[in-house]
Design a protein around this motif. Structure first.
Motif, PDB file in Angstrom:
ATOM      1  N   TYR A 197       0.867  -1.179   0.000  1.00 47.10           N
ATOM      2  CA  TYR A 197       0.000   0.000   0.000  1.00 47.10           C
ATOM      3  C   TYR A 197       0.901   1.224   0.000  1.00 47.10           C
ATOM      4  O   TYR A 197       1.768   1.372   0.874  1.00 47.10           O
ATOM      5  N   LEU A 198       0.725   2.097  -0.998  1.00 42.47           N
ATOM      6  CA  LEU A 198       1.558   3.284  -1.143  1.00 42.47           C
ATOM      7  C   LEU A 198       0.690   4.532  -1.074  1.00 42.47           C
ATOM      8  O   LEU A 198      -0.353   4.608  -1.729  1.00 42.47           O
ATOM      9  N   ASP A 199       1.138   5.492  -0.300  1.00 43.09           N
ATOM     10  CA  ASP A 199       0.396   6.735  -0.069  1.00 43.09           C
ATOM     11  C   ASP A 199       1.115   7.885  -0.771  1.00 43.09           C
ATOM     12  O   ASP A 199       2.305   8.116  -0.534  1.00 43.09           O
ATOM     13  N   PHE A 200       0.387   8.605  -1.637  1.00 44.84           N
ATOM     14  CA  PHE A 200       0.982   9.703  -2.388  1.00 44.84           C
ATOM     15  C   PHE A 200       0.178  10.988  -2.220  1.00 44.84           C
ATOM     16  O   PHE A 200      -1.053  10.976  -2.307  1.00 44.84           O
ATOM     17  N   SER A 201       0.889  12.087  -2.008  1.00 41.38           N
ATOM     18  CA  SER A 201       0.325  13.424  -2.169  1.00 41.38           C
ATOM     19  C   SER A 201       0.956  14.016  -3.422  1.00 41.38           C
ATOM     20  O   SER A 201       2.161  13.864  -3.643  1.00 41.38           O
ATOM     21  N   ILE A 202       0.148  14.700  -4.234  1.00 39.16           N
ATOM     22  CA  ILE A 202       0.601  15.140  -5.550  1.00 39.16           C
ATOM     23  C   ILE A 202       0.536  16.659  -5.662  1.00 39.16           C
ATOM     24  O   ILE A 202      -0.422  17.294  -5.212  1.00 39.16           O
TER      25      ILE A 202
END
Length: 327
Positions: A197-202
């Motif tokens: 599970y990977l969490d990204f803010s863009i």
């Protein structure tokens, strides 16, 4: 034969009961990954303490090797000690390094030990052995979880997954060191170790709003309102990993703190980039109201992997671009 079996059980059971759980982790104290130290952990519920715990670069149960570090005076039921041993140059088995080209990696459904071992002893009696492992194939090789819905699985993940800097000695910013950097491992290495599970803010870096191949790289990984790295390279690493491992990975696009406010068209541009880089391996959920359609968290690993789909993308519904002609 029956008596011998009973004698073996009576002899080994006390050793198993008194064995103290031990494992290795990597400290976050280094300015680079190579400078980070190995941590020795024990417990919980360590009631009969070993006389000493050692760190080894080979498996001490198969060959005699002197310990690189030795820890004594263990008096707590659980604890952690940062050793003097540094992780050094971390290399994965052939095929699982990001720079390995045209190499078909060996699958490791039960994990693969790296040359970092920890063992507990009473005198010279070996009690337990563990190692620092990679887990590149744990999900695809566990048949019993293939039929389980996602909501019933405990999936290991990381926060601000791509907020890493290879070498902190190259920056003098306290903000970057203490707040922006959230990970020591790049996304590829996290996946090899077993993260799914990977969490990204863009964020969006430029003013130009017209999507084309020249401004696709304006989409950046963000943490603490700082641009960290282009999203495109991260997506390519993820795609290459899942195609090698056949593992299912969840990408959670959790926030858009830079450049998206009052610019809904940039969500459309980001959607184009995602389709361009990973669209062929993304699971597309059936959103119809017909009987049999499932919510995302009700899907099973088997259903997701059908037709060679390996990615689930979580995206805030309120931010989704309007359907475009031809899509």
């Amino acid at each position: 034969m029956y008596l011998s079996f009973l004698l073996i059980i009576c002899y080994t059971l006390p050793s198993l009961l008194r064995a103290c759980p031990i494992y290795l982790t990597i400290s976050l104290d280094g300015k680079t990954l190579q400078d980070s130290h190995i941590e020795v952990n024990w417990g919980p519920e360590c009631h009969e303490y070993p006389e000493w715990i050692g760190i080894f670069n080979e498996d001490p149960s198969t060959a005699y090797v002197p310990p690189e570090a030795r820890i004594t005076d263990i008096t707590n039921s659980s604890g952690k000690i940062v050793s003097d041993v540094k992780i050094g140059k971390l290399r994965f088995p052939q095929g699982w390094n990001n720079y390995d080209e045209n190499v078909v990696p060996i699958e490791y459904p039960k994990g693969k030990c790296l040359p970092y071992y920890v063992a507990s002893f009473n005198g010279t009696e070996l009690l337990t052995v563990e190692c620092l492992k990679i887990q590149p194939n744990w999900m695809s090789k566990l048949d019993h979880i293939a039929q389980m819905p996602l909501k019933e699985l405990f999936i290991p993940g990381t926060h601000a997954s791509a907020a890493y800097v290879a070498n902190l000695t190259k920056t003098k910013s306290v903000l970057i060191k203490d707040y922006v950097v959230a990970q020591q491992f790049d996304v590829w290495s996290q996946l090899v170790f077993g993260i799914r599970y990977l969490d990204f803010s863009i964020g969006y870096d430029k003013i130009d709003d017209v999507y084309d191949s020249n401004n696709a790289d304006n989409f950046y990984i963000v943490n603490e309102n700082k641009l960290v790295r282009p999203l495109r390279s991260v997506l390519r690493d993820i795609k290459r990993f899942v195609q090698l491992s056949h593992e299912v990975v969840i990408l959670d696009f959790s926030s858009f703190p830079i450049g998206f406010y009052k610019h809904p068209e940039r969500h459309s541009g980001l959607n184009h980039l995602l389709r361009e880089e990973v669209g062929d391996i993304v699971y597309i959920r059936n959103t119809s109201t017909q009987e049999g359609s499932k919510q995302c968290d009700e899907l099973t690993i088997e259903e997701i992997r059908k037709d060679n789909k390996y990615l689930i993308i979580l995206y805030p519904v309120q931010e989704l671009p309007y359907p475009e002609s031809g899509d």
